[in-house]
Scaffold this active site. Structure first.
Site, PDB file in Angstrom:
ATOM      1  N   CYS A 111     -12.847   2.890 -16.093  1.00 23.84           N
ATOM      2  CA  CYS A 111     -11.675   3.003 -16.861  1.00 23.84           C
ATOM      3  C   CYS A 111     -11.340   1.727 -17.863  1.00 23.84           C
ATOM      4  O   CYS A 111     -10.551   1.971 -18.355  1.00 23.84           O
ATOM      5  CB  CYS A 111     -10.636   3.373 -15.935  1.00 23.84           C
ATOM      6  SG  CYS A 111     -10.703   4.598 -14.645  1.00 23.84           S
ATOM      7  N   HIS A 253      -4.163   1.958 -18.966  1.00 26.04           N
ATOM      8  CA  HIS A 253      -4.944   3.032 -18.682  1.00 26.04           C
ATOM      9  C   HIS A 253      -4.035   4.130 -17.587  1.00 26.04           C
ATOM     10  O   HIS A 253      -3.232   3.329 -16.883  1.00 26.04           O
ATOM     11  CB  HIS A 253      -6.244   2.416 -17.664  1.00 26.04           C
ATOM     12  CG  HIS A 253      -6.530   3.614 -16.961  1.00 26.04           C
ATOM     13  ND1 HIS A 253      -7.319   4.460 -17.271  1.00 26.04           N
ATOM     14  CD2 HIS A 253      -6.978   3.547 -15.676  1.00 26.04           C
ATOM     15  CE1 HIS A 253      -7.770   5.672 -16.411  1.00 26.04           C
ATOM     16  NE2 HIS A 253      -7.619   4.674 -15.267  1.00 26.04           N
ATOM     17  N   ASN A 283      -5.938  11.757 -15.531  1.00 24.45           N
ATOM     18  CA  ASN A 283      -6.564  10.459 -15.807  1.00 24.45           C
ATOM     19  C   ASN A 283      -7.875  10.951 -16.354  1.00 24.45           C
ATOM     20  O   ASN A 283      -8.682  11.440 -15.716  1.00 24.45           O
ATOM     21  CB  ASN A 283      -6.686  10.078 -14.390  1.00 24.45           C
ATOM     22  CG  ASN A 283      -7.605   8.591 -14.340  1.00 24.45           C
ATOM     23  OD1 ASN A 283      -8.167   8.219 -15.192  1.00 24.45           O
ATOM     24  ND2 ASN A 283      -7.601   7.804 -13.076  1.00 24.45           N
TER      25      ASN A 283
HETATM   26  N1  ACO Z   1      -1.991  17.512  -2.107  1.00 23.04           N
HETATM   27  C1  ACO Z   1      -1.382  17.360  -0.734  1.00 23.04           C
HETATM   28  N2  ACO Z   1      -1.609  16.557   0.075  1.00 23.04           N
HETATM   29  C2  ACO Z   1      -2.553  15.517   0.042  1.00 23.04           C
HETATM   30  C3  ACO Z   1      -3.320  15.408  -1.306  1.00 23.04           C
HETATM   31  C4  ACO Z   1      -2.936  16.505  -2.458  1.00 23.04           C
HETATM   32  N3  ACO Z   1      -3.414  16.737  -3.591  1.00 23.04           N
HETATM   33  N4  ACO Z   1      -4.132  14.679  -1.338  1.00 23.04           N
HETATM   34  C5  ACO Z   1      -3.860  14.101  -0.243  1.00 23.04           C
HETATM   35  N5  ACO Z   1      -2.930  14.483   0.567  1.00 23.04           N
HETATM   36  C6  ACO Z   1      -2.481  14.112   1.766  1.00 23.04           C
HETATM   37  C7  ACO Z   1      -3.478  13.783   2.655  1.00 23.04           C
HETATM   38  O1  ACO Z   1      -4.506  14.591   3.373  1.00 23.04           O
HETATM   39  C8  ACO Z   1      -2.653  12.722   3.659  1.00 23.04           C
HETATM   40  O2  ACO Z   1      -2.264  13.673   4.682  1.00 23.04           O
HETATM   41  P1  ACO Z   1      -2.088  13.134   6.189  1.00 23.04           P
HETATM   42  O3  ACO Z   1      -1.036  12.163   6.314  1.00 23.04           O
HETATM   43  O4  ACO Z   1      -1.627  14.586   6.670  1.00 23.04           O
HETATM   44  O5  ACO Z   1      -3.633  12.704   6.645  1.00 23.04           O
HETATM   45  C9  ACO Z   1      -1.647  12.367   2.878  1.00 23.04           C
HETATM   46  O6  ACO Z   1      -1.402  13.345   1.762  1.00 23.04           O
HETATM   47  C10 ACO Z   1      -1.445  10.970   2.387  1.00 23.04           C
HETATM   48  O7  ACO Z   1      -2.960  10.721   1.715  1.00 23.04           O
HETATM   49  P2  ACO Z   1      -3.312   9.539   1.341  1.00 23.04           P
HETATM   50  O8  ACO Z   1      -4.710   9.636   0.349  1.00 23.04           O
HETATM   51  O9  ACO Z   1      -2.965   8.286   2.027  1.00 23.04           O
HETATM   52  O10 ACO Z   1      -2.197   9.526  -0.154  1.00 23.04           O
HETATM   53  P3  ACO Z   1      -1.467   8.357  -0.876  1.00 23.04           P
HETATM   54  O11 ACO Z   1      -0.111   8.111  -0.392  1.00 23.04           O
HETATM   55  O12 ACO Z   1      -2.376   6.982  -0.660  1.00 23.04           O
HETATM   56  O13 ACO Z   1      -1.694   8.915  -2.311  1.00 23.04           O
HETATM   57  C11 ACO Z   1      -3.177   8.579  -4.030  1.00 23.04           C
HETATM   58  C12 ACO Z   1      -2.931   8.975  -2.836  1.00 23.04           C
HETATM   59  C13 ACO Z   1      -1.966   9.192  -4.993  1.00 23.04           C
HETATM   60  C14 ACO Z   1      -4.535   8.744  -4.931  1.00 23.04           C
HETATM   61  C15 ACO Z   1      -2.710   7.070  -3.878  1.00 23.04           C
HETATM   62  O14 ACO Z   1      -3.396   6.304  -3.253  1.00 23.04           O
HETATM   63  C16 ACO Z   1      -3.004   6.276  -5.451  1.00 23.04           C
HETATM   64  O15 ACO Z   1      -1.898   6.071  -5.957  1.00 23.04           O
HETATM   65  N6  ACO Z   1      -3.932   5.476  -5.635  1.00 23.04           N
HETATM   66  C17 ACO Z   1      -3.949   4.973  -6.545  1.00 23.04           C
HETATM   67  C18 ACO Z   1      -5.658   5.189  -7.409  1.00 23.04           C
HETATM   68  C19 ACO Z   1      -5.606   6.116  -8.287  1.00 23.04           C
HETATM   69  O16 ACO Z   1      -4.482   6.484  -8.703  1.00 23.04           O
HETATM   70  N7  ACO Z   1      -6.833   6.309  -8.677  1.00 23.04           N
HETATM   71  C20 ACO Z   1      -7.062   7.111  -9.847  1.00 23.04           C
HETATM   72  C21 ACO Z   1      -8.467   6.970 -10.128  1.00 23.04           C
HETATM   73  S1  ACO Z   1      -8.875   5.464 -10.066  1.00 23.04           S
HETATM   74  C22 ACO Z   1      -8.374   4.615 -11.536  1.00 23.04           C
HETATM   75  O17 ACO Z   1      -8.270   5.356 -12.472  1.00 23.04           O
HETATM   76  C23 ACO Z   1      -8.292   3.151 -11.671  1.00 23.04           C
END
Ligand code: ACO
Length: 326
Positions: A111, A253, A283
């Site tokens: 990215c 980004h 993204n």
């Molecule tokens: N729909 C519904 N539920 C979901 C989904 C979905 N698409 N994805 C995960 N869940 C559930 C999980 O199974 C978990 O359930 P559980 O608590 O019963 O186990 C719950 O949601 C929480 O899951 P986490 O993975 O802990 O979710 P989190 O709150 O961390 O959110 C996210 C995930 C949005 C990716 C977050 O970690 C984030 O914002 N990360 C930043 C990284 C990012 O945006 N990366 C993009 C690519 S990298 C880059 O471009 C730099």
């Protein structure tokens, strides 16, 4: 010698997929995706490739700038999802648009790739080696995502953006400064395996090697991004003797709206200075910044003399920022 952006272009696949469509494919909801990421829809390739999207974006940038493909000296194509390991996507674009006088190669910095490409273009122009360069970010990430993993497949989209830069001796438009960095010790936080070693002497264990799909520790990425991006922007502002208040737009980004909000808060900058398009396109890794830049340019939101900060961050892990006078 100064580098000036003289044209921008972008290209997106035709197929538009909203969150409700995603909910038919994996166990998710529109509310979950919007709340956690800010994404509402994204484009998915139905045959468009990294090279074809990039070529379209380049032709639009050339047309806007009133330049011919034969006048380009170099094509720098940032991607981590090219169809071929060899030839490079940049060489495919060179052939497709008829940039017969250009050198061409790919950059893989995930990215951060477009920002690294822009910084590299500035260095080439400053050295006098090249004077007209196409920098492209192009991705078809949806071929790398695991369509059974709701945690990642909802995040990504496909697309390409390009900027044509030229050497100028006079005028204010230029790059004022840049910062880049990498932390390979955290590389596996966001990873995708390439092919396995499979020769007469050694057969790599597929299980041990990891999957061939994108895999991500979302929380680690979130922590890295919110910490590193604000630091990196503060550093580049210090280097260019500017303050947050001097900046007209922060083009970041587009990974996640919560990351952008957290960076704005850390910088004590108004969120309205951080344009967002990830609600419509998701993204797209290296393509997010040039696609957003092109949208802003074509909407007339960029004015000569505006000071812009561009900042990319992601796989590697890598990060970078550039300050430009538009
Ligand atoms: N729909 C519904 N539920 C979901 C989904 C979905 N698409 N994805 C995960 N869940 C559930 C999980 O199974 C978990 O359930 P559980 O608590 O019963 O186990 C719950 O949601 C929480 O899951 P986490 O993975 O802990 O979710 P989190 O709150 O961390 O959110 C996210 C995930 C949005 C990716 C977050 O970690 C984030 O914002 N990360 C930043 C990284 C990012 O945006 N990366 C993009 C690519 S990298 C880059 O471009 C730099």
């Amino acid at each position: 010698m100064r580098m000036k952006i003289i044209g921008t272009g972008s290209a997106l696949p035709q197929a538009q997929v909203d969150n409700s469509q995603m909910a038919e494919w994996v166990d998710t909801t529109d509310a979950w995706i919007r709340e956690r990421t800010g994404i509402g829809e994204r484009r998915l390739s139905t045959g468009e490739t990294v090279a074809s999207l990039a070529a379209e974006a380049c032709l639009k940038a050339l047309e806007q700038a009133g330049r011919k493909a034969e006048e380009v000296d170099l094509i720098l194509l940032a991607t981590c999802s090219a169809e071929y390991l060899c030839p490079s996507a940049a060489c495919q674009v060179q052939a497709a648009i008829g940039a017969v006088n250009a050198n061409a190669f790919d950059i893989n910095a995930a990215c951060s790739g477009f920002v690294f490409g822009l910084n590299m273009a500035q260095a080439y122009i400053q050295s006098g080696m090249y004077s007209r360069i196409l920098i492209v970010g192009s991705e078809v990430l949806t071929k790398m995502t695991d369509w059974n993993d709701r945690g990642t497949c909802v995040l990504f989209g496909d697309g390409a953006g390009a900027a044509l830069v030229e050497a100028h001796e006079e005028g204010d438009s230029r790059m004022l400064g840049c910062i880049e960095g990498a932390d390979g010790t955290k590389g596996m936080v966001l990873n995708c395996r390439s092919r396995m070693i499979d020769n007469p002497l050694f057969h790599e264990d597929r299980e041990k090697a990891g999957g061939l799909h994108l895999s991500m520790d979302g929380r680690e990425v979130y922590c890295f991004a919110t910490r590193q991006v604000a630091d990196c922007i503060n550093q580049v502002l210090k280097k260019t003797e500017l303050k947050v208040e001097d900046i007209d737009l922060f083009v970041l980004h587009q990974a996640n709206v919560r990351i952008i909000e957290a960076v704005a808060k850390k910088l004590h900058a108004d969120l309205s200075l951080f344009p967002i398009n990830l609600d419509r396109v998701g993204n797209m890794s290296s393509a997010t910044i040039p696609v957003l830049l092109d949208e802003l340019n074509r909407e007339g939101r960029l004015h000569r003399g505006d000071k812009l900060v561009l900042s990319g961050f992601g796989g590697g892990l890598t990060y970078g920022a550039s300050v430009l006078i538009w």
